[in-house]
Design an enzyme around this catalytic site. Sequence first.
Site, PDB file in Angstrom:
ATOM      1  CD  GLU A  99      36.399  37.550  40.427  1.00  0.00           C
ATOM      2  OE1 GLU A  99      35.648  37.994  41.324  1.00  0.00           O
ATOM      3  OE2 GLU A  99      37.113  38.285  39.711  1.00  0.00           O
ATOM      4  CG  HIS A 101      41.022  36.191  37.882  1.00  0.00           C
ATOM      5  ND1 HIS A 101      40.323  36.406  36.714  1.00  0.00           N
ATOM      6  CD2 HIS A 101      40.279  36.720  38.873  1.00  0.00           C
ATOM      7  CE1 HIS A 101      39.212  37.057  36.987  1.00  0.00           C
ATOM      8  NE2 HIS A 101      39.157  37.251  38.298  1.00  0.00           N
TER       9      HIS A 101
END
Length: 164
Positions: A99, A101
């Site tokens: 993940e 970001h």
Amino acid sequence: MKPKIMVLNGPNLNLLGVRQPQIYGRDTLSDIESRLRVRARSHELAIDMRQSNHEGELVTWIQEARTTCAGIIINPAAYTHTSVAILDALLACELPVIELHLSNPHQREDFRHRSFVTLAAKGVIAGFGAHGYELALDAMAKLVKDQGAPAKPGERATKKRRAK
Ligand code: DQA
């Protein structure tokens, strides 16, 4: 055939470069992709980088990666905080998932502190801006190497047996 990594980007990331540059930086998604391709070559990996503003399209691509890719790097953008469908697709694909970001959601509004996707992720890279994509690929390269690359496209990565 080089193992392929699917790099998925969720809603509004097509606007990178112009969208809140004080948070997300000035690089466009295509700047990031160019650098990632160079990095992928040095790891002997191929990348398939995509962006969608549609949750269902991301789910379909994750399902596609299940049989064609050795791992998934995903910046689910706002769907991070809302999407059980994306979480379920990632759990079903049984691939290593990272993940990613650009910003650090934990320094931001409370609603960004919760990630559904984390439940399917081996790890999370956040807060390093566009450079995070390269960091994620470095981490994925090690995961894929440790697992053993698929012998043919379409064949799943298998864990290396430990030497006795
Ligand atoms: C993001 C963080 C999310 O909270 C936000 O909705 C995004 C981008 C990031 O890369 O920092 O669209 O995933």
